[in-house]
Design an enzyme around this catalytic site. Structure first.
Site, short mmCIF file in Angstrom:
data_model
loop_
_atom_site.label_atom_id
_atom_site.label_comp_id
_atom_site.label_asym_id
_atom_site.label_seq_id
_atom_site.Cartn_x
_atom_site.Cartn_y
_atom_site.Cartn_z
N ASP A 201 36.08 67.71 81.16
CA ASP A 201 37.53 68.69 80.47
C ASP A 201 38.75 69.89 80.63
OD1 ASP A 201 39.25 68.94 77.83
OD2 ASP A 201 37.56 69.72 76.13
N ASP B 85 43.58 66.01 70.40
CA ASP B 85 41.45 65.40 70.08
C ASP B 85 42.19 64.98 68.45
OD1 ASP B 85 40.86 67.07 71.77
OD2 ASP B 85 39.88 68.23 70.46
C1 GLA Z 1 38.77 69.71 73.76
C2 GLA Z 1 38.61 68.67 74.01
C3 GLA Z 1 37.85 67.65 72.98
C4 GLA Z 1 35.96 68.90 72.56
C5 GLA Z 1 36.56 70.37 72.73
C6 GLA Z 1 34.84 71.29 72.63
O1 GLA Z 1 39.63 69.78 73.07
O2 GLA Z 1 39.19 67.57 74.05
O3 GLA Z 1 37.20 66.59 72.89
O4 GLA Z 1 35.83 68.43 74.05
O5 GLA Z 1 37.07 70.48 73.48
O6 GLA Z 1 35.14 72.08 73.09
#
Ligand code: GLA
Length: 502
Positions: A269, A330
């Site tokens: 990520d 997200d």
């Molecule tokens: C980002 C990702 C999410 C999750 C969070 C964890 O926002 O896009 O899917 O993994 O981090 O902190």
């Protein structure tokens, strides 16, 4: 006369420069807020004016943008500036520096975190101790495919329901629940720990889990013994999105650690890495670096790229060894969020196929923010898109309707169809959408989606869909054959999902 005016002007300029200049120098912060944790700052004034660099534990060295002196005079002197971490969505906010009894005080806001921290004038040694390392990135190279994910990965991930409140015990219970509920046998085999497992690095640089995960190898053994696979999470930046240790400067070492534990899946990520890597080339390079590192371990590890769909990731995701790549920011547990992503931000269809998939984010089915019909739309859309199916609910306690939504074998078969083609809308009208997806056996999946908040009558125009006048049609949620000419009443925010054979 002119000379005199110029003289006065010069005096004014000198005064204003002088109170800006009072704050020039090298500064070390005492205790700054944890995000983005400013550590030190260098402010200089030269012929080009004021300029400076502020260092953050999340983003490294950041130029102090538009740095300028404001205020009413020596007593009210102030410097204002802003920073930019490369995230195109986040607006940089102004930060202010003013003299303080301990030296200088920084106030303002960096996105959601209020800043208030003091700094003292620092020696060269103090400054050097806080130097932020930078690392070279690899030259562009093709990372060979790991041969995994011939169909979209299926499983469960901790984030949507548990966020940071995840631990060894819960992961074991989820694994047991996947077996007990039959969902493992339906295809949900990856048990993925998202953000929040990371602890500290040892003196040798090896990253250890935090106290909530006492023994990752034992956890992997437990999961494997149940016919499941274990996934983990990291970031190319110094910090994960929730502020835990990232793999910055430890890429190969972390890949080896995970392989030793028996990890089968990595979600990587971007998070604080966006401060370092915010061009197409650098983002691609840093994902390539981890792709190569995973391959070098010799362990088959599914590689999930999470950089929110930036820089047309689908076009190069496979080249860096990726098996799936997020197409958006997200998802949230609401119809609006799910529908925006599922209908409109699901990636470039031609990039999806065996080995590499557009990933519109994990499922929210069962988390409570949508109606059953809306969740049915969620899973139907994901199946039509050939999206990874990663459950995001508390799989230990699943009401029967949630289990029926996630465990519908006929819908899963659409998602997992070996042809791996992403479905597309073929007609949009008055808030309804007809989607089709060609399948390996020559049949076609057809989704009749109703995005409005009233029931809508919908029919499929079989000849226009290339299926002749009388295809054989099956309703995949009702689990029965239906007459090809049937008019369907599609509930508000709902779907009728059909499979038709000529
Ligand atoms: C980002 C990702 C999410 C999750 C969070 C964890 O926002 O896009 O899917 O993994 O981090 O902190």
């Amino acid at each position: 006369m002119t000379k005199c005016v110029l003289g006065v002007l010069a005096g004014v300029l000198l005064t204003s420069q002088a109170w800006g200049a009072d704050l020039t120098g090298d500064w070390v912060f005492q205790a700054a807020p944890s995000f983005p944790r400013f550590t030190k700052m260098v402010i200089r004034q030269d012929a080009g004016g004021l300029h400076g660099t502020i260092t953050s534990e999340w983003y490294g060295d950041l130029p102090m943008l538009d740095l300028k002196a404001t205020g009413e005079g020596p007593a009210g002197e102030r410097l204002v500036f802003h920073i930019d971490n490369g995230n195109p969505k986040l607006k940089p906010l102004d930060l202010t520096l003013a003299p303080d009894e301990s030296g200088i005080r920084l106030t303002g806001q960096v996105w959601y975190e209020k800043q208030d921290a003091t700094a003292h004038r620092a020696t060269a040694a103090e400054m050097a101790a806080l130097d932020f390392p930078t690392y070279p990135l690899p030259a562009p190279a093709h990372v060979p495919s790991n041969g995994l994910a011939r169909t979209p990965p299926m499983g469960w991930s901790s984030w949507n329901k548990f966020a940071e409140a995840i631990d060894d015990k819960t992961v074991r219970e989820i694994a047991d629940a996947l077996v007990r509920s039959g969902l493992r046998d339906a295809g949900y085999v990856y048990v993925n720990i998202d953000d929040g497992w990371q602890g500290e690095r040892g003196p040798d640089g090896v990253l250890h889990p935090n106290a909530k995960f006492p023994d990752m190898k034992a956890l992997a053994d437990y999961v494997h013994a149940r016919g499941l696979k274990l996934g983990i999470y990291s970031s190319p930046g110094p910090k994960s999105c929730a502020g835990y240790a990232g793999s910055y400067g430890h890429v190969e070492q972390d890949a080896r650690t995970w392989a030793e534990w028996g990890i089968d899946y990595l979600k990587y990520d971007l998070c604080s890495g966006e401060g370092f890597y915010h061009t197409a080339d650098t983002v691609q390079a840093v994902y390539q670096q981890m792709g190569a590192a995973l391959n070098a371990t010799g362990r088959p590890i599914v590689y999930s790229l999470c950089e929110y769909g930036r820089f047309d990731v689908g076009a190069w995701g496979r080249d860096v060894g990726g098996n799936l790549w997020r197409t958006t920011g997200d998802i949230e547990d609401s119809y609006a969020s799910m529908a925006t992503i599922g209908f409109d931000k699901n990636g470039v269809p031609r990039h999806t196929g065996p080995g590499g998939w557009n990933d519109p984010d994990m499922l929210e089915v069962g988390n409570g923010g949508m109606t059953t019909e809306e969740y049915r739309t969620h899973i139907s859309l994901w199946a039509m898109m050939a999206a990874p199916l990663l459950m995001g609910n508390d799989a230990r306690s699943m009401p029967r309707d949630t289990l029926a939504l996630l465990g519908n074998a006929e819908v899963i078969a659409i998602d997992q169809d070996p042809l791996g083609r992403q479905g597309l809308p073929v007609r949009k009208q008055d808030g309804t959408e007809v989607w089709t997806r060609p399948l390996a056996d020559g049949s076609v999946a057809v989704g009749l989606f109703n995005r409005t908040d009233k029931p809508m009558a919908m029919t499929a125009d079989w000849p226009a869909l290339g299926l002749g006048d009388h295809p054989s049609v099956r309703d995949l949620w009702a689990h029965r054959g239906v007459a090809p000419g049937a008019a369907h009443t599609v509930p508000a925010h709902g779907v009728v999902l059909l499979r038709a054979t000529r």
